[in-house]
Design an enzyme around this catalytic site. Structure first.
Site, short mmCIF file in Angstrom:
data_model
loop_
_atom_site.label_atom_id
_atom_site.label_comp_id
_atom_site.label_asym_id
_atom_site.label_seq_id
_atom_site.Cartn_x
_atom_site.Cartn_y
_atom_site.Cartn_z
N HIS A 138 146.63 8.33 -3.23
CA HIS A 138 147.58 7.50 -3.97
C HIS A 138 148.30 8.33 -5.02
O HIS A 138 147.67 9.08 -5.76
CB HIS A 138 146.82 6.35 -4.66
CG HIS A 138 147.69 5.46 -5.49
ND1 HIS A 138 147.49 5.27 -6.84
CD2 HIS A 138 148.78 4.71 -5.17
CE1 HIS A 138 148.40 4.44 -7.32
NE2 HIS A 138 149.20 4.08 -6.32
N SER A 139 149.62 8.23 -5.05
CA SER A 139 150.43 8.83 -6.11
C SER A 139 150.22 10.35 -6.17
O SER A 139 150.44 11.05 -5.18
CB SER A 139 150.09 8.15 -7.44
OG SER A 139 151.03 8.44 -8.44
N TYR A 140 149.78 10.87 -7.34
CA TYR A 140 149.51 12.31 -7.50
C TYR A 140 148.58 12.83 -6.42
O TYR A 140 148.68 13.99 -5.99
CB TYR A 140 148.93 12.55 -8.90
CG TYR A 140 148.00 13.73 -9.01
CD1 TYR A 140 148.51 15.04 -9.05
CD2 TYR A 140 146.63 13.56 -9.09
CE1 TYR A 140 147.64 16.13 -9.17
CE2 TYR A 140 145.76 14.63 -9.21
CZ TYR A 140 146.27 15.93 -9.24
OH TYR A 140 145.42 17.00 -9.35
N HIS A 192 153.43 -0.05 -8.09
CA HIS A 192 152.78 1.20 -7.70
C HIS A 192 151.29 1.05 -7.38
O HIS A 192 150.81 1.61 -6.40
CB HIS A 192 152.99 2.20 -8.83
CG HIS A 192 152.53 3.59 -8.53
ND1 HIS A 192 152.92 4.28 -7.40
CD2 HIS A 192 151.70 4.42 -9.22
CE1 HIS A 192 152.37 5.49 -7.41
NE2 HIS A 192 151.62 5.59 -8.50
#
Length: 236
Positions: free
Chosen positions: A76-78, A219
């Site tokens: 997820h994300s980073y 997000h």
């Protein structure tokens, strides 16, 4: 039975997946959702030396110590950078890569390369650590979470992000990593200014058509739409 390894993004911890884990387990799958070094139960290990390579080591070590194979690796994300480099290290252990509203690097790219606004966060921090992003009015909220109770719960798990995580490059120089199927799940709810997503190439590195799914939420979809996210993951 599949093995899902869920890797949280910057500032978060493994607790972010608490609503998804039981849903996957109830479908008969094995699920691991560790906290990376510097977060959650490892928050006391936060230091200037913690970087992307630290987090890649975290996940590779877990895979090897647990003897995991055919892993569905979700970042997820980073953590898109994390799972990319993990797959580069142990491609034979990974069955599928899932980029969940994630940074998708090319070989040698950093978080700053993938999402240039990250450099502004580094500059504003003026330190080796970046505090969590501030809550904004709806529809942005805190990482896309707008329910007050959920925001309060989310705040409890957030830690500062070491700058080095955003400055070390991801590695995708192992040809074997290109054979791993990929799926992109994009959260298409409101995004703050400066947060942009790279277009997904039409063709995956393995030559297959790219698979891109969308969730109509912010997000942190594992908090706001856990059932819908699980439904997508179960289709892999």
């Amino acid at each position: 039975m599949s093995t899902f390894l869920l890797v949280h993004g910057a500032w978060h911890s493994g607790r972010a997946w608490e609503r998804v884990v039981p849903l996957l387990e109830s479908a008969g799958h094995r699920v691991l959702a560790p906290s990376l070094t510097g977060y959650g139960d490892k928050a006391h290990l936060l230091s200037p030396e913690v970087g992307l390579e630290t987090h890649v080591d975290d996940i590779v070590t877990l895979i090897e110590e647990q003897g995991l194979t055919d892993v569905i690796l979700v970042g997820h994300s980073y953590a898109g950078l994390v799972v990319s480099s993990v797959a580069n290290r142990v491609p034979d252990r990974i069955a599928h890569l899932v980029y969940l509203d994630a940074m998708v690097p090319e070989d040698g790219q950093t978080a700053v390369d993938v999402l240039p606004v990250t450099q502004q966060m580094i500059d504003q921090a003026g330190s080796w650590r970046i505090p969590p992003l501030p809550e904004q009015p709806p529809p942005f909220g805190l990482f896309g979470v707008t329910d007050p109770a959920d925001i309060a719960w989310l705040r409890e798990m957030l830690s500062d992000q070491p700058v080095l995580c955003l400055q070390q490059p991801a590695r995708l120089d192992n040809p074997a990593v290109n054979t791993i199927p990929r799926t992109h799940i994009e959260c298409v709810g409101a995004k703050p200014a400066g947060i942009s997503r790279r277009p997904v190439p039409v063709i995956q590195p393995n030559g297959s058509p790219s698979q891109v799914w969308e969730l109509p939420t912010g997000h942190d979809c594992m908090i706001t739409m856990p059932a819908e996210l699980t439904e997508l993951l179960l289709k892999l």
